[in-house]
Design an enzyme around this catalytic site. Structure first.
Site, short mmCIF file in Angstrom:
data_model
loop_
_atom_site.label_atom_id
_atom_site.label_comp_id
_atom_site.label_asym_id
_atom_site.label_seq_id
_atom_site.Cartn_x
_atom_site.Cartn_y
_atom_site.Cartn_z
N ASP A 1 13.94 3.93 -10.70
CA ASP A 1 13.79 3.52 -9.30
C ASP A 1 14.18 2.04 -9.12
O ASP A 1 13.38 1.24 -8.63
CB ASP A 1 12.34 3.75 -8.86
CG ASP A 1 12.20 3.86 -7.34
OD1 ASP A 1 13.22 4.10 -6.67
OD2 ASP A 1 11.08 3.69 -6.84
N ALA B 1 0.86 -1.19 0.00
CA ALA B 1 0.00 0.00 0.00
C ALA B 1 0.89 1.23 0.00
O ALA B 1 1.61 1.48 0.97
CB ALA B 1 -0.92 -0.01 1.22
N ALA B 2 0.87 2.00 -1.09
CA ALA B 2 1.72 3.18 -1.23
C ALA B 2 0.87 4.43 -1.36
O ALA B 2 -0.35 4.40 -1.19
CB ALA B 2 2.64 3.01 -2.44
N LYS C 1 -3.06 -3.30 -9.53
CA LYS C 1 -2.69 -2.04 -8.88
C LYS C 1 -3.89 -1.09 -8.98
O LYS C 1 -4.36 -0.78 -10.08
CB LYS C 1 -1.47 -1.44 -9.57
CG LYS C 1 -0.88 -0.21 -8.89
CD LYS C 1 0.41 0.20 -9.60
CE LYS C 1 1.06 1.41 -8.97
NZ LYS C 1 2.32 1.78 -9.67
N GLN D 1 -2.49 0.83 -4.23
CA GLN D 1 -2.06 -0.40 -3.58
C GLN D 1 -2.25 -1.57 -4.53
O GLN D 1 -3.02 -1.49 -5.50
CB GLN D 1 -2.80 -0.62 -2.28
CG GLN D 1 -4.30 -0.75 -2.38
CD GLN D 1 -4.97 -0.67 -0.99
OE1 GLN D 1 -4.61 0.17 -0.15
NE2 GLN D 1 -5.92 -1.56 -0.74
N VAL D 2 -1.55 -2.67 -4.24
CA VAL D 2 -1.52 -3.82 -5.14
C VAL D 2 -2.16 -5.02 -4.46
O VAL D 2 -1.86 -5.32 -3.30
CB VAL D 2 -0.07 -4.15 -5.56
CG1 VAL D 2 -0.05 -5.34 -6.52
CG2 VAL D 2 0.60 -2.94 -6.20
#
Length: 544
Positions: free
Chosen positions: A274, A121-122, A141, A126-127
Site C-alpha cells: 500500500d 481514524a481508520a 495505534k 486510530q493513531v
C-alpha cells in the site's frame, strides 16, 4: 485482543439478521435483479456506495475487490479504489480503556503525554501522538473495540450468502467466490493483529538497513500488544505535498522508492502493498519515511525466481517463457489449464505491450493483463500476485504524479542491474556453490529413481494404469534431471579448467580466460541449483 476470524464459530442463526440486512441492501441497489437477468448491473458509483453503506467489513472487501482486476471491468475497479477507510474517531474513553487493558497500566503512567485528538481514524483503529517519560515522541495505534464479533458475523453472513448465490446461479462458481471470502478473512485476521504488523516493520527495517535515504520508525515492544502498536514518531511531510514545494528533490526520492520496492521483493521476498502518498513521508533532512505495514506481502524463493523469469520474458516479448513462468507462480490447478489457449492470449498481451513505446510500459498494467488472461483460462492466481500487481499499479501512479517526466523504467532497469550484480557477488557465489554441491549429490543419487519407476512398471505390466498426466510429469522430471546433470558436469568442467588457468603462471589472456570460465561455470551451477530448489519445493507442495 486481536481479531480471530472463524465463520464456523459464528452460527448461521446468530448471523441471520446481518444476512437479511445485506440481502435487503443488495436488493435495493438492484444486484439481485441483475443476477436473475431482470435488470442491468448497478453503476460503478452505486457499487461503491453499496459497500460504504454496508460498513467496515465491506469497505475492506471493496478494497480487496479493487485488486481483482481479473474479475471486474476497469470502471468498477477505478471506483472501488476510491473507497477510503476513514471513520469518525472513537470516543477517547474507549481508547484509554483499550490501552490500559492491553498494556496493563494507567495511561498516564505509561505515557508522559497522550493527545486525545487522533492524527488519523481508520476502520481498524486510530493513531494518537504521545510522548514517553524519557521524552521520546511516539505514535500510538489503537484498535477499535468489538471488531472480532462484528467482522466474524459479517464473514459468516458472506460465506452463507456466497453458497446461496452459487446454488441459485451456478455460473458464479467459476469465480471461486468462496476462496475469495476465505482469503479475505485471512487478510483481515492479519491486518487486525498488530503483532503481525510489528513483525513486518522489523523485517523491513532489517532488509532496508543499508538504504541511507530511508527511515522506518521502529516498534517499541514494551508499549505494544495485539491491539496497541507504539512506534517512533515520524515528523515528515506527505511526499505529494513535499513534491509541490521541492520538485527538484523528486528524482532522488523516486530512485529510493524504486530501490526499496525491488530490493525487498527480489532480495527478501517482502513488499509493502500500500505505497500511496499518505504512507510515504519526506523528513526534514530529505530522507523518506515509510509508514503503515498493515498490508504487506511475502514471496518464497521459488516465486521470486518465477517472477524474475516472468519479468525477463515480458521485456523480451517471449510468450512461451512468460507462460511457463506465469504458471510456475500459480501452480495450483495449472495442470488443468489449456496451455495452448493461454499461450495465444499471452502472445496477444505481449504484442500490445511491445507495439507501444517501451518507455511508457507499465509493469502493473502488464501484470494486470496477465492476471486477466490467466483467469479466463481457469488459472488460480495466488493472492500474492494480486497484491504485487496492486503494489506496482499504486507505485507507478504515485511516481507519475510526483514527476510526470521521470523515466520509471530506466530506474527499474538500473536497480535490476544492481541487484543482479550483487546476486553474483563472491560471497553469494560461495553460498550458492556450497548448496549446489549438496543438491548435485542428491541429483546423482535420486535422479535414476524416476527411470527405475517406469522400468519397474513396464516389467509388472502396469504402465497402462498410470494416468497420462502422471506419465507426462514423470517424463518431464526425468528430462529436466538429465538436462541439469549434463549442465552440472559441463559447469564443473568450466570451473575446474578456469581455476587451473587462473592459478597457472602463464598470465595475460590465459588468466582472463580462466576468470571468464570460472564465472560462467559458477553461473551455470547457480541456474541448476535454482531449478533443483524450485522442483523440490514444488514436490513438497504436492506432498502436502
Amino acid at each position: 485482543m486481536s481479531v480471530s476470524i472463524n465463520p464456523e464459530k459464528t452460527s448461521l442463526t446468530r448471523a441471520t439478521p446481518r444476512l437479511f440486512k445485506i440481502l435487503s441492501v443488495l436488493a435495493r441497489h438492484k444486484f439481485l435483479g441483475a443476477l436473475r437477468g431482470k435488470g442491468h448491473w448497478p453503476s460503478p458509483v452505486e457499487v461503491r456506495e453499496t459497500f460504504e453503506e454496508l460498513g467496515l467489513t465491506f469497505l475492506k472487501l471493496g478494497q480487496v475487490l479493487a485488486m481483482r482486476r481479473d474479475l471486474l471491468p476497469g470502471a468498477y475497479i477505478d471506483e472501488l479504489e476510491l473507497l477510503h477507510d476513514q471513520l469518525p474517531a472513537m470516543d477517547f474513553s474507549l481508547v484509554r480503556a483499550t490501552v490500559e487493558n492491553e498494556l496493563g497500566g494507567q495511561l498516564m503512567s505509561l505515557y508522559a503525554t497522550f493527545n486525545e485528538t487522533p492524527i488519523a481514524a481508520a476502520t481498524i483503529g486510530q493513531v494518537h501522538e504521545a510522548t514517553l517519560h524519557d521524552g521520546r515522541r511516539v505514535a500510538v495505534k489503537v484498535q477499535r473495540p468489538d471488531l472480532e464479533e462484528m467482522i466474524s458475523t459479517d464473514i459468516t453472513a458472506l460465506t452463507y450468502l456466497v453458497k446461496l448465490l452459487e446454488g441459485l446461479f451456478p455460473r458464479l462458481r467459476a469465480l471461486d467466490l468462496q476462496v475469495l471470502v476465505s482469503e479475505f478473512a485471512k487478510s483481515l485476521t492479519r491486518e487486525t493483529d498488530f503483532c503481525h504488523e510489528a513483525r513486518s516493520i522489523i523485517l523491513f527495517r532489517t532488509a532496508l538497513a543499508d538504504l541511507p535515504d530511508l527511515w522506518i520508525p521502529d516498534v517499541l515492544a514494551d508499549y505494544s500488544s495485539e491491539s496497541v502498536l507504539t512506534m517512533e514518531f515520524s515528523t515528515g511531510e506527505r511526499i505529494d505535498l513535499y513534491a509541490k514545494k521541492h520538485p527538484d528533490a523528486m528524482p532522488k526520492a523516486i530512485k529510493t522508492l524504486v530501490r526499496l520496492t525491488l530490493q525487498t521483493i527480489f532480495e527478501d521476498g517482502l513488499f509493502h502493498a500500500d505505497p500511496h502518498h499518505g504512507n510515504v513521508l519526506v523528513l526534514p533532512d530529505g530522507r523518506l519515511s515509510l509508514l503503515d505495514f498493515g498490508m504487506t506481502g511475502e514471496l518464497d524463493e521459488a516465486m521470486r525466481e518465477s517472477l524474475t523469469h516472468l519479468l525477463g520474458a515480458v521485456v523480451k516479448g517471449d510468450a512461451r517463457a512468460a507462460t511457463d513462468a506465469y504458471l510456475e507462480m500459480a501452480p495450483q490447478g495449472s495442470e488443468k489449464v489449456n496451455r495452448a489457449a493461454l499461450l495465444l492470449d499471452i502472445k496477444a498481451v505481449l504484442y500490445e505491450i511491445h507495439r507501444s513505446d517501451m518507455a511508457n510500459v507499465s509493469i502493473g498494467k502488464s501484470f494486470d493483463s496477465l492476471l486477466r488472461a490467466g483467469s479466463r483460462h481457469g488459472v488460480h492466481n495466488p493472492g500474492e500476485f494480486f497484491l504485487l500487481t496492486r503494489t506496482f499499479v499504486i507505485l507507478e501512479s504515485m511516481i507519475s504524479q510526483l514527476d510526470p517526466k521521470h523515466d520509471y523504467l530506466g530506474a527499474f532497469r538500473e536497480e535490476i542491474t544492481r541487484l543482479t550484480t550483487q546476486h553474483f557477488s563472491l560471497d553469494r557465489v560461495k553460498e550458492k556453490t556450497g548448496k549446489f554441491g549438496r543438491e548435485l549429490e542428491r541429483l546423482v543419487s535420486d535422479g535414476p529413481g524416476d527411470l527405475r519407476q517406469i522400468l519397474r512398471r513396464l516389467g509388472e505390466g502396469n504402465l497402462g494404469k498410470v494416468q497420462a498426466p502422471a506419465v507426462e510429469a514423470l517424463g518431464g522430471r526425468i528430462s529436466r534431471n538429465l538436462e541439469r546433470l549434463t549442465t552440472a558436469i559441463a559447469a564443473a568442467s568450466l570451473v575446474i579448467g578456469g581455476a587451473m588457468l587462473v592459478e597457472g603462471r602463464m598470465g595475460g589472456w590465459h588468466h582472463e580466460l580462466g576468470e571468464v570460465m570460472v564465472v560462467s561455470g559458477i553461473t551455470a551451477m547457480v541456474i541448476v541449483f535454482v531449478g533443483l530448489l524450485r522442483g523440490d519445493q514444488g514436490r513438497g507442495r504436492g506432498r502436502r
